[in-house]
Design an enzyme around this catalytic site. Structure first.
Site, PDB file in Angstrom:
ATOM      1  N   HIS A 138      -7.351  -5.124  10.025  1.00  0.00           N
ATOM      2  CA  HIS A 138      -7.033  -4.932   8.592  1.00  0.00           C
ATOM      3  C   HIS A 138      -5.748  -5.641   8.199  1.00  0.00           C
ATOM      4  O   HIS A 138      -4.855  -5.850   9.019  1.00  0.00           O
ATOM      5  CB  HIS A 138      -7.000  -3.441   8.210  1.00  0.00           C
ATOM      6  CG  HIS A 138      -5.847  -2.647   8.738  1.00  0.00           C
ATOM      7  ND1 HIS A 138      -5.991  -1.394   9.285  1.00  0.00           N
ATOM      8  CD2 HIS A 138      -4.508  -2.892   8.784  1.00  0.00           C
ATOM      9  CE1 HIS A 138      -4.806  -0.915   9.630  1.00  0.00           C
ATOM     10  NE2 HIS A 138      -3.890  -1.814   9.336  1.00  0.00           N
ATOM     11  N   ASP A 195       0.813  -1.220   0.000  1.00  0.00           N
ATOM     12  CA  ASP A 195       0.000   0.000   0.000  1.00  0.00           C
ATOM     13  C   ASP A 195       0.844   1.266   0.000  1.00  0.00           C
ATOM     14  O   ASP A 195       2.066   1.219   0.197  1.00  0.00           O
ATOM     15  CB  ASP A 195      -0.957  -0.004   1.210  1.00  0.00           C
ATOM     16  CG  ASP A 195      -0.337  -0.616   2.461  1.00  0.00           C
ATOM     17  OD1 ASP A 195       0.883  -0.513   2.618  1.00  0.00           O
ATOM     18  OD2 ASP A 195      -1.075  -1.192   3.263  1.00  0.00           O
ATOM     19  N   ASP A 205      -7.602  -3.072  14.081  1.00  0.00           N
ATOM     20  CA  ASP A 205      -9.009  -3.311  13.702  1.00  0.00           C
ATOM     21  C   ASP A 205      -9.148  -4.550  12.805  1.00  0.00           C
ATOM     22  O   ASP A 205     -10.203  -4.785  12.234  1.00  0.00           O
ATOM     23  CB  ASP A 205      -9.604  -2.066  13.012  1.00  0.00           C
ATOM     24  CG  ASP A 205      -8.912  -1.733  11.688  1.00  0.00           C
ATOM     25  OD1 ASP A 205      -7.935  -2.424  11.320  1.00  0.00           O
ATOM     26  OD2 ASP A 205      -9.360  -0.792  11.010  1.00  0.00           O
ATOM     27  N   GLU A 211      -9.818  -2.343   5.169  1.00  0.00           N
ATOM     28  CA  GLU A 211     -10.438  -2.053   6.455  1.00  0.00           C
ATOM     29  C   GLU A 211     -11.721  -2.866   6.632  1.00  0.00           C
ATOM     30  O   GLU A 211     -12.357  -3.258   5.647  1.00  0.00           O
ATOM     31  CB  GLU A 211     -10.776  -0.555   6.538  1.00  0.00           C
ATOM     32  CG  GLU A 211      -9.564   0.369   6.456  1.00  0.00           C
ATOM     33  CD  GLU A 211      -8.762   0.421   7.763  1.00  0.00           C
ATOM     34  OE1 GLU A 211      -8.804  -0.543   8.552  1.00  0.00           O
ATOM     35  OE2 GLU A 211      -8.073   1.440   7.973  1.00  0.00           O
TER      36      GLU A 211
HETATM   37  C1  F6R Z   1       1.503  -1.688   6.093  1.00  0.00           C
HETATM   38  C2  F6R Z   1       0.165  -2.281   6.130  1.00  0.00           C
HETATM   39  C3  F6R Z   1      -0.620  -2.358   7.402  1.00  0.00           C
HETATM   40  C4  F6R Z   1       0.218  -2.658   8.651  1.00  0.00           C
HETATM   41  C5  F6R Z   1      -0.665  -2.670   9.889  1.00  0.00           C
HETATM   42  C6  F6R Z   1       0.132  -2.883  11.158  1.00  0.00           C
HETATM   43  O1  F6R Z   1       2.027  -1.695   4.787  1.00  0.00           O
HETATM   44  O2  F6R Z   1      -0.319  -2.678   5.123  1.00  0.00           O
HETATM   45  O3  F6R Z   1      -1.591  -3.348   7.265  1.00  0.00           O
HETATM   46  O4  F6R Z   1       0.866  -3.880   8.492  1.00  0.00           O
HETATM   47  O5  F6R Z   1      -1.350  -1.457   9.992  1.00  0.00           O
HETATM   48  O6  F6R Z   1       0.981  -1.796  11.361  1.00  0.00           O
HETATM   49  P1  F6R Z   1       2.120  -1.834  12.470  1.00  0.00           P
HETATM   50  O7  F6R Z   1       3.047  -2.909  12.086  1.00  0.00           O
HETATM   51  O8  F6R Z   1       2.772  -0.482  12.389  1.00  0.00           O
HETATM   52  O9  F6R Z   1       1.443  -2.093  13.774  1.00  0.00           O
END
Ligand code: F6R
Length: 244
Positions: free
Chosen positions: A136, A67, A134, A141
């Site tokens: 995701h 992303d 959440d 989401e």
């Molecule tokens: C990042 C992504 C997100 C993160 C998730 C966890 O490229 O796609 O899904 O993996 O938000 O983020 P952290 O590791 O910062 O807790």
């Protein structure tokens, strides 16, 4: 779905790095799907060490990221392009022309077309994932539907709040992102999800303790994948009551 409980974060990172190294040694021109955020940082550090000290060779590896924030240029300090260059690509022998991160600036529809063309241009051999509090994965989401292909996603308020730690002012956190779709993730040959960070107990429990596969917790789709591995610490496993 395989679940591996490690003693601590360093142990989980070593296991993930072993998987990635095995993939690269088996197929030197493999395509890796990569993630940003805090969870993979220790994995990237370990891969950098193996590249520098043990000759792990990234020269033919190709990558595509999950992303990118919409509205941030590649040069912006919080863009995922900038992040990946800083924490990994500039520190290993990868050819940056073989790394793809969707463009967050310019025309979003054009960026989306490029992202989709990149994804349809070849299979992802191994996709690394982190877990959002959440539920995701990528920036898919929770909601009433999940999209198959790469798309533009409105970020959940909880995601904006969680990611505000990287910005000087929470108001600067982009509200929208380009993300691989759940189908893009599920089409990868293998998935490796590392659960790390606070506030993830509920999402981890929904993923690991059974119950429905549901768009309300996108990570639960991993249970349907033919080769998905989830890595979590002993502390988190005990907290949520996961038994091997
Ligand atoms: C990042 C992504 C997100 C993160 C998730 C966890 O490229 O796609 O899904 O993996 O938000 O983020 P952290 O590791 O910062 O807790």
């Amino acid at each position: 779905m395989q679940v591996i409980v490690g003693t601590d974060y360093a142990a989980l990172c070593a296991i993930a790095a072993d998987r990635i190294e095995k993939q690269i040694r088996e197929k030197p021109d493999c395509r890796l799907g990569l993630a940003t955020g805090s969870s993979p940082l220790g994995i990237y550090e370990e891969l950098i060490r193996r590249c520098r000290e043990e000759g792990l060779d990234f020269s033919r590896v190709r990558t595509v990221n999950l992303d990118e924030y919409l509205g941030l240029s590649p040069e912006h300090g919080q863009s995922y392009r900038h992040f990946m260059d800083r924490v990994l690509f500039d520190r290993i022998n990868i050819d940056k022309r073989n790394t793809f991160i969707p463009r967050g600036d310019g025309d979003p529809e054009e960026s989306l077309r490029e992202f989709r063309a990149c994804l349809s241009g070849g299979e992802i051999d191994l996709q690394l994932l982190g877990l959002g509090s959440d539920g995701h994965i990528g920036f898919n989401e929770p909601g009433s539907v999940l999209q198959d292909q790469a798309h533009i996603e409105e970020l959940d308020p909880s995601t904006i709040a969680a990611n505000s730690r990287f910005f000087d002012d929470p108001a600067q956190v982009p509200r929208r992102a380009l993300t691989m779709g759940i189908g893009d993730i599920m089409r990868a040959r293998s998935l490796l999800l590392i659960i790390s960070g606070s506030g993830k107990e509920e999402a981890a429990a929904r993923l690991l303790l059974g119950g429905d596969v549901t768009c309300l917790c996108p990570a639960t789709f991993l249970r349907l994948h033919r080769d998905a591995t989830v890595l979590l610490s002993r502390t988190l496993a005990d907290k949520i009551g996961w038994k091997e």
